[in-house]
Design a protein around this motif. Structure first.
Motif, PDB file in Angstrom:
ATOM      1  N   ASN A 255      12.691  34.038  62.107  1.00  0.00           N
ATOM      2  CA  ASN A 255      11.363  33.664  61.462  1.00  0.00           C
ATOM      3  C   ASN A 255      10.518  32.693  62.872  1.00  0.00           C
ATOM      4  O   ASN A 255      11.330  31.804  63.133  1.00  0.00           O
ATOM      5  CB  ASN A 255      11.242  32.662  60.449  1.00  0.00           C
ATOM      6  N   PRO A 256       9.692  33.118  63.499  1.00  0.00           N
ATOM      7  CA  PRO A 256       9.204  32.696  64.843  1.00  0.00           C
ATOM      8  C   PRO A 256       8.592  31.459  64.308  1.00  0.00           C
ATOM      9  O   PRO A 256       8.261  30.596  65.303  1.00  0.00           O
ATOM     10  CB  PRO A 256       8.107  33.651  65.290  1.00  0.00           C
ATOM     11  N   GLN A 257       8.224  31.154  63.130  1.00  0.00           N
ATOM     12  CA  GLN A 257       7.518  29.736  62.372  1.00  0.00           C
ATOM     13  C   GLN A 257       8.712  29.113  62.013  1.00  0.00           C
ATOM     14  O   GLN A 257       8.142  28.007  61.213  1.00  0.00           O
ATOM     15  CB  GLN A 257       6.472  30.223  61.527  1.00  0.00           C
ATOM     16  N   ARG A 258       9.985  29.235  62.137  1.00  0.00           N
ATOM     17  CA  ARG A 258      11.066  28.156  61.424  1.00  0.00           C
ATOM     18  C   ARG A 258      11.005  26.691  61.862  1.00  0.00           C
ATOM     19  O   ARG A 258      10.314  26.489  63.125  1.00  0.00           O
ATOM     20  CB  ARG A 258      12.302  28.754  61.800  1.00  0.00           C
ATOM     21  N   GLN A 259      11.072  25.866  60.850  1.00  0.00           N
ATOM     22  CA  GLN A 259      11.109  24.511  61.207  1.00  0.00           C
ATOM     23  C   GLN A 259      12.110  24.075  61.657  1.00  0.00           C
ATOM     24  O   GLN A 259      13.141  24.671  62.228  1.00  0.00           O
ATOM     25  CB  GLN A 259      10.579  23.880  59.956  1.00  0.00           C
ATOM     26  N   GLY A 260      12.311  22.564  61.808  1.00  0.00           N
ATOM     27  CA  GLY A 260      13.541  21.915  62.196  1.00  0.00           C
ATOM     28  C   GLY A 260      13.216  21.409  63.874  1.00  0.00           C
ATOM     29  O   GLY A 260      12.149  21.068  63.894  1.00  0.00           O
ATOM     30  N   PHE A 261      14.268  21.197  64.412  1.00  0.00           N
ATOM     31  CA  PHE A 261      14.505  20.625  65.624  1.00  0.00           C
ATOM     32  C   PHE A 261      14.273  21.469  66.859  1.00  0.00           C
ATOM     33  O   PHE A 261      14.996  22.424  66.801  1.00  0.00           O
ATOM     34  CB  PHE A 261      15.686  19.732  66.020  1.00  0.00           C
ATOM     35  N   HIS A 262      13.282  21.415  67.585  1.00  0.00           N
ATOM     36  CA  HIS A 262      13.005  22.173  68.638  1.00  0.00           C
ATOM     37  C   HIS A 262      13.001  21.696  69.966  1.00  0.00           C
ATOM     38  O   HIS A 262      12.770  20.570  70.091  1.00  0.00           O
ATOM     39  CB  HIS A 262      11.511  22.968  68.439  1.00  0.00           C
ATOM     40  N   MET A 263      13.795  22.461  71.019  1.00  0.00           N
ATOM     41  CA  MET A 263      13.573  22.044  72.408  1.00  0.00           C
ATOM     42  C   MET A 263      13.002  23.217  73.338  1.00  0.00           C
ATOM     43  O   MET A 263      13.678  24.286  73.172  1.00  0.00           O
ATOM     44  CB  MET A 263      14.968  21.457  72.962  1.00  0.00           C
ATOM     45  N   ARG A 264      11.770  22.988  73.981  1.00  0.00           N
ATOM     46  CA  ARG A 264      11.333  24.104  74.719  1.00  0.00           C
ATOM     47  C   ARG A 264      11.586  23.700  76.061  1.00  0.00           C
ATOM     48  O   ARG A 264      10.910  22.948  76.576  1.00  0.00           O
ATOM     49  CB  ARG A 264       9.930  24.289  74.257  1.00  0.00           C
ATOM     50  N   PRO A 289       8.354  12.776  62.194  1.00  0.00           N
ATOM     51  CA  PRO A 289       7.435  11.769  61.734  1.00  0.00           C
ATOM     52  C   PRO A 289       8.315  10.643  61.165  1.00  0.00           C
ATOM     53  O   PRO A 289       7.791   9.378  61.196  1.00  0.00           O
ATOM     54  CB  PRO A 289       6.610  12.521  60.677  1.00  0.00           C
ATOM     55  N   GLY A 290       9.373  10.933  60.562  1.00  0.00           N
ATOM     56  CA  GLY A 290      10.353  10.015  59.849  1.00  0.00           C
ATOM     57  C   GLY A 290      11.440   9.186  60.702  1.00  0.00           C
ATOM     58  O   GLY A 290      12.095   8.615  60.365  1.00  0.00           O
ATOM     59  N   MET A 291      11.314   9.482  62.100  1.00  0.00           N
ATOM     60  CA  MET A 291      12.221   8.835  63.135  1.00  0.00           C
ATOM     61  C   MET A 291      11.660   8.518  64.361  1.00  0.00           C
ATOM     62  O   MET A 291      10.424   8.727  64.717  1.00  0.00           O
ATOM     63  CB  MET A 291      13.369   9.951  63.508  1.00  0.00           C
TER      64      MET A 291
END
Length: 361
Positions: A255-264, A289-291
């Motif tokens: 899914n190209p719109q998947r959530q979670g932790f991202h590094m680009r 937002p919670g960290m």
């Protein structure tokens, strides 16, 4: 008008030409000239008072002092020996103590563009070669969902060894255990998909049901095990890497719109010479937002991984020089790097053919 002139053919190294290459980052050009050799060309980069970026041959036409030893002024770059002043196109504007400026008082200039905080330089096959398109965009640098930082490394190794490293992320489990590594067995057995479109090669690796590595665990509140991805896009001028993870079974990995932790990651790998290279990198992440904002942590730990890569790649090249030309064995993780090398060789050969019969500049 900018005068774009290449060096004599005899001094051109065997790299693909008629290409945009990364020359640096916007933040590197402040109030002083920057010396940098790219594709065998000694250059000086600077920014004029009105914000225009410029690249000139790093050689005054008078007594050949490097112009990078000079100073940046409102109208251009002043030589640090006898004060000749050059504009962004390499034309001499002033010779202190002399009214007449000879027509030959100029230095070679190169097309330098600034886009998304990246400096791109055009390296043409012939003196009149001009880019048919603008340099690549990189919208991540202005995406409000991401924060980024980066830097520059110099490698005493050929640039294609860096490409090999970026296109084969199976090494993470062995080289980067303290940051982005993770279980080596999972890395080596990850599902691998390699595709190619034109001059671009894409490598996709999925590692479902993994333990989060240290950098991931420190930056994102995962509930337990994770589904992890690595997507590498090779282009002749740069490499883009999208890595990240989400809680196990939270979404589809395709899914190209998947959530979670991202590094680009942006990786501009530009040859300096046949045996050395510049590595221009940025890493962008999406703070949870919670960290507490993990951006600096991600930047610092990414830099640490690149330091580890640098040690490995330079040692690899020293060993290649020590042992000479010996046969090597390919394994399953080499598909992406090998395809990229074929792209570079095809483009290099095309550049060499285009130069045939062209008189020196």
């Amino acid at each position: 008008m900018t005068q774009t002139v290449q060096a004599p053919l005899a001094s051109l190294p065997s790299f693909p030409l008629d290409q945009w290459y990364v020359a640096g980052f916007s933040w590197e050009l402040k109030d002083a000239p920057l010396a940098r050799t790219l594709l065998g060309q000694p250059l000086v980069l600077f920014r004029t008072a009105d914000g225009q970026v410029a690249a000139l041959e790093d050689r005054c036409c008078h007594r050949e002092l490097p112009l990078s030893c000079g100073t940046v002024e409102d109208r251009g770059l002043r030589c640090g020996y006898h004060g000749m002043l050059y504009d962004h196109g390499g034309r001499c504007l002033e010779i202190p103590g002399q009214e007449r400026i000879p027509a030959k008082a100029c230095v070679k200039s190169f097309e330098l563009r600034e886009r998304d905080q990246i400096l791109w330089i055009w390296m043409g096959t012939t003196p009149d070669s001009r880019p048919a398109a603008e340099p690549p965009a990189y919208a991540v640098h202005s995406d409000p969902d991401y924060r980024f930082g980066g830097g520059v490394y110099h490698y005493d190794a050929p640039y294609q060894l860096i490409h090999d490293n970026l296109l084969d992320l199976s090494h993470l489990g062995y080289v980067h255990l303290k940051t982005i590594g993770g279980n080596a067995s999972i890395h080596m057995n990850a599902e691998l998909k390699v595709s190619q479109e034109g001059d671009s090669v894409k490598v996709v690796r999925w590692m479902p049901d993994s333990e989060p590595p240290p950098t991931y665990a420190a930056a994102w509140p995962f509930k337990g095990r994770i589904d992890r991805w690595q997507e590498v896009e090779f282009h002749p001028s740069h490499v883009r890497i999208w890595t990240g993870a989400m809680d196990k079974d939270a979404d589809r990995l395709d899914n190209p719109q998947r959530q979670g932790f991202h590094m680009r990651g942006f990786h501009g790998v530009t040859p300096e010479t046949e045996t050395s290279a510049h590595y221009f990198w940025t890493i962008a992440t999406n703070p949870h937002p919670g960290m507490q904002d993990p951006t600096q942590l991600v930047i610092d730990q990414t830099a640490a991984t690149f330091e580890e890569d640098k040690v490995v790649i330079e040692a690899q090249f020293r060993n290649q020089q020590r042992f000479g030309s010996r046969p090597v064995v390919d394994i399953h993780v080499d598909v992406g790097p090998n395809r990229a090398r074929r792209v570079i060789e095809r483009l290099r050969a095309a550049s060499a053919r285009a130069r045939e019969g062209v008189a020196p500049a």
